[in-house]
Motif scaffolding. Structure first.
Motif, short mmCIF file in Angstrom:
data_model
loop_
_atom_site.label_atom_id
_atom_site.label_comp_id
_atom_site.label_asym_id
_atom_site.label_seq_id
_atom_site.Cartn_x
_atom_site.Cartn_y
_atom_site.Cartn_z
N THR A 91 0.08 36.29 -0.22
CA THR A 91 0.45 36.22 1.20
C THR A 91 -0.19 34.98 1.80
OG1 THR A 91 0.53 37.46 3.28
CG2 THR A 91 -1.52 37.58 2.03
N LYS A 92 0.21 34.67 3.03
CA LYS A 92 -0.38 33.56 3.79
C LYS A 92 -0.95 34.11 5.09
CE LYS A 92 2.72 29.83 2.21
NZ LYS A 92 1.68 28.94 1.63
N VAL A 93 -2.03 33.51 5.55
CA VAL A 93 -2.63 33.89 6.83
C VAL A 93 -2.94 32.62 7.61
CG1 VAL A 93 -3.61 36.06 6.01
CG2 VAL A 93 -4.93 33.95 5.75
N THR A 94 -3.10 32.77 8.91
CA THR A 94 -3.45 31.66 9.79
C THR A 94 -4.86 31.88 10.32
OG1 THR A 94 -1.15 31.33 10.43
CG2 THR A 94 -2.83 30.37 11.86
N THR A 95 -5.70 30.86 10.22
CA THR A 95 -7.07 31.00 10.69
C THR A 95 -7.10 31.14 12.21
OG1 THR A 95 -7.34 28.59 10.81
CG2 THR A 95 -8.00 29.69 8.77
N GLY A 96 -8.02 31.98 12.67
CA GLY A 96 -8.19 32.20 14.10
C GLY A 96 -9.41 31.47 14.62
N ARG A 97 -9.94 31.98 15.71
CA ARG A 97 -11.08 31.35 16.35
C ARG A 97 -12.26 31.28 15.38
NH1 ARG A 97 -13.70 33.36 22.11
NH2 ARG A 97 -15.23 31.64 22.33
N GLY A 98 -12.86 30.10 15.32
CA GLY A 98 -13.99 29.92 14.42
C GLY A 98 -13.59 29.75 12.97
N GLY A 99 -12.27 29.68 12.68
CA GLY A 99 -11.80 29.50 11.31
C GLY A 99 -11.73 30.78 10.50
N TRP A 100 -11.98 31.95 11.14
CA TRP A 100 -11.96 33.22 10.40
C TRP A 100 -10.54 33.65 10.10
CZ3 TRP A 100 -16.30 35.01 8.38
CH2 TRP A 100 -17.52 34.62 8.95
N PHE A 101 -10.36 34.31 8.96
CA PHE A 101 -9.05 34.84 8.59
C PHE A 101 -9.25 36.13 7.82
CE2 PHE A 101 -10.38 32.08 5.11
CZ PHE A 101 -10.15 32.86 4.00
#
Length: 446
Positions: free
Chosen positions: A182-192
């Motif tokens: 799967t693919k994910v997009t990093t959120g605030r602070g680069g967390w995923f």
């Protein structure tokens, strides 16, 4: 006299006509040059990875015979080619990592009608160095088809890198290749993070592909073991007898532990629990180990009317189960003089350690059993049970029993197979009421 006047007049006419004929028209002004904005290829910002980047600068002029280009004051050679209505000028320059910073340009066009200049600026930057930190796939041991969570943090030059695409990949045991799940997009602070289905034992990791401004990176791999789905169990023909029974007499319990596809299961501990009428709490009373064909039997003293049931906490590859409850009426004897009131007890200072612990290693447990001696808490010697509740379960399972010393101190150990909560339980005795310790959560890792 008249003749002289005519000659003079003729001369005057001839003189005027000659001036007109000899005169020339005024010269028209030359057109002013024009110049377009300077275009960069590749476009700004200029990102430098491991090798120098060659940048082409182009602009177009009209009504110009020469042109020049300067970068931070230094001249860049340009050449021209004819285009519709004017000339296209081209120059190139290479930029390395040492050239990072802001650059100014000035393009000038000259012609008979004057001179014009176009100015601007652009940035040269070094490619970001990325890293995937804190990657984890958990839990480490699951049944086939269960969901696990994969999570981590994408950093660029040591800072959280938001809004970037990260691939979650998996390599099955026995294979050499990772495949994208799967693919994910990093959120605030680069967390995923993402939840994925685990169907085979293997290694999980996160991958960030290189972009026009950042280098690629790959996380460490984290192994998850997948076991086949656990078999179901059931407790058949559970019975508490006799019914009714006089208070103080012995109650006998019997039944059989069955496991799908295996029939009776021997060598497993089955616990007997009791819930008094009007209570919501099931309390551990006794236990037995199943024999041939999974049969078990146990006994306990009848105290008050209520419900009895048998519980099996399960084993590796086998789910636990609970029998149907059996209600037993206890006949109370004639009223007796009030008995001496029991003393309160408490279980304190409970601790399970080390935390976390490796799977299959021993956990140690300690605590303190005390009795209320007329307002003063003193150590007390009593039989205490150790219970465990795995993560995701609502049921406490008996692990073992131990005795506190005269000082009330408790100490025992047990092997840890799953993450979950632990506690001590004192059921009380003839002189005291029971109590439970606080719970302590321990994570089990591979």
């Amino acid at each position: 006299m008249l003749q002289r006047i005519r000659v003079a007049a003729l001369a005057l006419v001839l003189g005027v006509s000659g001036a007109v004929a000899l005169g020339t028209p005024a010269a028209s002004a030359a057109p002013t040059p024009t110049i377009t904005r300077v275009a960069l290829s590749p476009a700004a910002p200029i990102v430098v990875f491991d090798s120098d980047v060659s940048v082409t600068f182009t602009f177009t002029t009209t009504n110009a015979t020469t042109a020049a280009l300067k970068l931070n004051g230094d001249t860049v050679n340009v050449t021209s080619t004819a285009v519709a209505g004017g000339l296209k000028w081209t120059g190139t320059k290479s930029f390395g990592a040492g050239a990072a910073g802001k650059w100014n340009y000035a393009a000038t066009a000259k012609g008979d009608g004057g001179e014009v200049t176009q100015t601007g600026s652009f940035d040269v930057v070094k490619a970001l160095t990325t890293k995937i930190a804190d990657f984890d796939a958990s839990p480490d041991l699951v049944a086939k088809g269960d969901t696990i969570r994969v999570a981590g943090r994408l950093l660029a030059d040591g800072k959280g890198y938001d809004g970037q695409t990260v691939s979650i990949t998996f390599r099955e045991r026995g294979s050499d290749n990772y495949r994208e799940v799967t693919k994910v997009t990093t959120g605030r602070g680069g967390w995923f993070g993402a939840r994925v289905e685990a169907n085979a034992t293997g290694w999980w990791r996160a991958e960030f592909a290189a972009t026009g401004t950042a280098r690629a990176s790959v996380s460490d791999a984290d192994r998850v073991d997948v076991r086949r789905a656990a078999l179901g169990s059931r407790i058949a023909r559970f019975d508490a007898a006799p019914e009714p029974v006089d208070k103080g007499d012995t109650l006998s319990f019997s039944g059989a532990l069955r496991v799908e596809d295996r029939g009776g299961l021997a060598g497993q501990r089955v616990s007997i629990f009791f819930k008094a009428d009007g209570s919501r709490r099931w309390e551990y009373v006794t236990s037995d180990v199943t024999g041939r064909h999974g049969r078990f039997s146990a006994s306990a003293q009848a105290v008050t009317s209520g419900w009895w049931r048998a519980e099996y906490r399960g084993a590796r590859g086998i789910n636990g189960s609970v029998s149907e409850a059996d209600w037993v009426k206890v006949n109370q004897p004639a009223p007796q003089p009030p008995a001496e009131e029991k003393a309160d007890t408490r279980l304190i200072k409970f601790n399970a350690y080390p935390e976390p612990v490796k799977r299959g290693k021993y956990l140690k447990f300690k605590g303190l059993l005390q009795i209320d001696d007329e307002g003063s808490w003193e150590g007390y010697s009593g039989k205490v049970a150790l219970f465990f509740k795995p993560v995701g379960s609502k049921k406490w399972q008996l692990v073992r029993t131990t005795w506190s010393g005269d000082s009330g101190r408790l100490s025992t150990k047990a092997k840890a197979w799953k993450s979950g909560h632990w506690k001590f339980v004192f059921s009380g005795d003839d002189d005291t009421y029971g109590d439970s310790s606080r719970t302590d959560y321990v994570r089990v890792k591979r």
